[in-house]
Design a protein around this motif. Structure first.
Motif, mmCIF file in Angstrom:
data_model
loop_
_atom_site.group_PDB
_atom_site.id
_atom_site.type_symbol
_atom_site.label_atom_id
_atom_site.label_comp_id
_atom_site.label_asym_id
_atom_site.label_seq_id
_atom_site.Cartn_x
_atom_site.Cartn_y
_atom_site.Cartn_z
ATOM 1 N N TRP A 80 0.842 -1.186 0.000
ATOM 2 C CA TRP A 80 0.000 0.000 0.000
ATOM 3 C C TRP A 80 0.881 1.242 0.000
ATOM 4 N N TRP A 81 0.492 2.251 -0.754
ATOM 5 C CA TRP A 81 1.231 3.506 -0.725
ATOM 6 C C TRP A 81 0.316 4.649 -1.146
ATOM 7 N N ALA A 82 0.776 5.860 -0.826
ATOM 8 C CA ALA A 82 0.028 7.079 -1.163
ATOM 9 C C ALA A 82 1.005 8.236 -1.173
ATOM 10 N N ASP A 83 0.604 9.330 -1.798
ATOM 11 C CA ASP A 83 1.473 10.506 -1.853
ATOM 12 C C ASP A 83 1.666 11.123 -0.475
ATOM 13 N N ASP A 84 0.680 10.967 0.395
ATOM 14 C CA ASP A 84 0.723 11.544 1.735
ATOM 15 C C ASP A 84 0.603 10.413 2.760
ATOM 16 N N ARG A 96 -7.481 7.560 -1.714
ATOM 17 C CA ARG A 96 -6.179 8.031 -2.211
ATOM 18 C C ARG A 96 -5.108 6.945 -2.139
ATOM 19 N N TRP A 97 -5.487 5.751 -1.773
ATOM 20 C CA TRP A 97 -4.511 4.676 -1.640
ATOM 21 C C TRP A 97 -4.237 3.996 -2.975
ATOM 22 N N HIS A 98 -2.985 3.637 -3.168
ATOM 23 C CA HIS A 98 -2.575 2.741 -4.250
ATOM 24 C C HIS A 98 -2.286 1.385 -3.633
ATOM 25 N N TRP A 99 -2.504 0.323 -4.382
ATOM 26 C CA TRP A 99 -2.252 -1.002 -3.835
ATOM 27 C C TRP A 99 -1.730 -1.952 -4.905
ATOM 28 N N ARG A 100 -1.036 -2.952 -4.421
ATOM 29 C CA ARG A 100 -0.581 -4.067 -5.262
ATOM 30 C C ARG A 100 -0.912 -5.348 -4.513
#
Length: 204
Positions: A80-84, A96-100
């Protein structure tokens, strides 16, 4: 035929509850699918799950019937990642989360086996993200991890404490937040969900 229990054999699939553990995670390969948005509502997340599991179980079947090596399908995992960073620890703004999404592939299975499993699953017509599924290497190395027991939405304070611990011990965050879902949320009460929270680090 002996059935391999990789979750027991790979020691980093266990973590202590209530404290932070520094361990080295060995390189591995995973079935992987990327997306963005709230996992509770994003169609891409639903499609990723509907694709990942059929391929994982097809790989298990091929391993058992063709290679005579059976194993238990590994737990779902996600980066999980995000700009903030606050979107994880305090604001918890999942939109606003990105995930793989990840599922570990045993070392004895090759890219050829994965491609064959994808092909079989693709022909069913019930794997909406099959074209985007790939075999992804991941080498996290040094990480801090802990076991969280409880609802996913209560992870924020644990993550904040983890980040503070990392800094206090002279390390720095690196890489992406990693979660290993040891429980099936369809069959487990939220209060009893067991999730490994993992953060790659480097000496600051």
């Amino acid at each position: 035929m002996t059935k391999a229990d990789l979750k027991r054999e790979i020691t980093t699939y266990a973590a202590p509850r209530g404290r932070f553990q520094l361990v080295v995670v060995a390189p591995a390969r995973y079935l992987a699918l990327d997306g963005r948005g709230d996992p509770n509502s994003a169609p891409a997340y639903r499609d990723a799950l509907a694709t990942l599991y059929p391929v994982a179980y097809r790989l298990k079947l091929a391993s058992k019937t063709v290679l005579d090596r059976d194993y238990g399908v590994m737990p779902l995992e996600a980066l999980w990642w995000a700009d903030d960073l606050d979107t994880f620890t305090s604001a918890r703004d999942k939109s606003r989360w990105h995930w793989r999404l990840l599922n570990l592939v045993p070392a004895w299975l090759t890219a050829v086996h994965v491609a064959a499993a994808q092909d079989v699953v693709a022909r069913t017509g019930h794997a909406p993200a099959i074209a985007d599924l790939r075999l992804e290497p991941l080498d996290e190395g040094l990480v801090v991890q802990t076991l969280h027991v409880g609802p996913y939405d209560e992870e924020g304070p644990v993550l904040a404490a983890m980040h503070e611990h990392v800094t206090a011990e002279g390390y720095a965050l690196t890489g992406r937040h990693h979660e290993v879902y040891l429980s099936d949320p369809r069959r487990t009460a939220p209060a009893r969900l067991r999730t490994i929270l993992r953060q790659p680090v480097t000496r600051g």
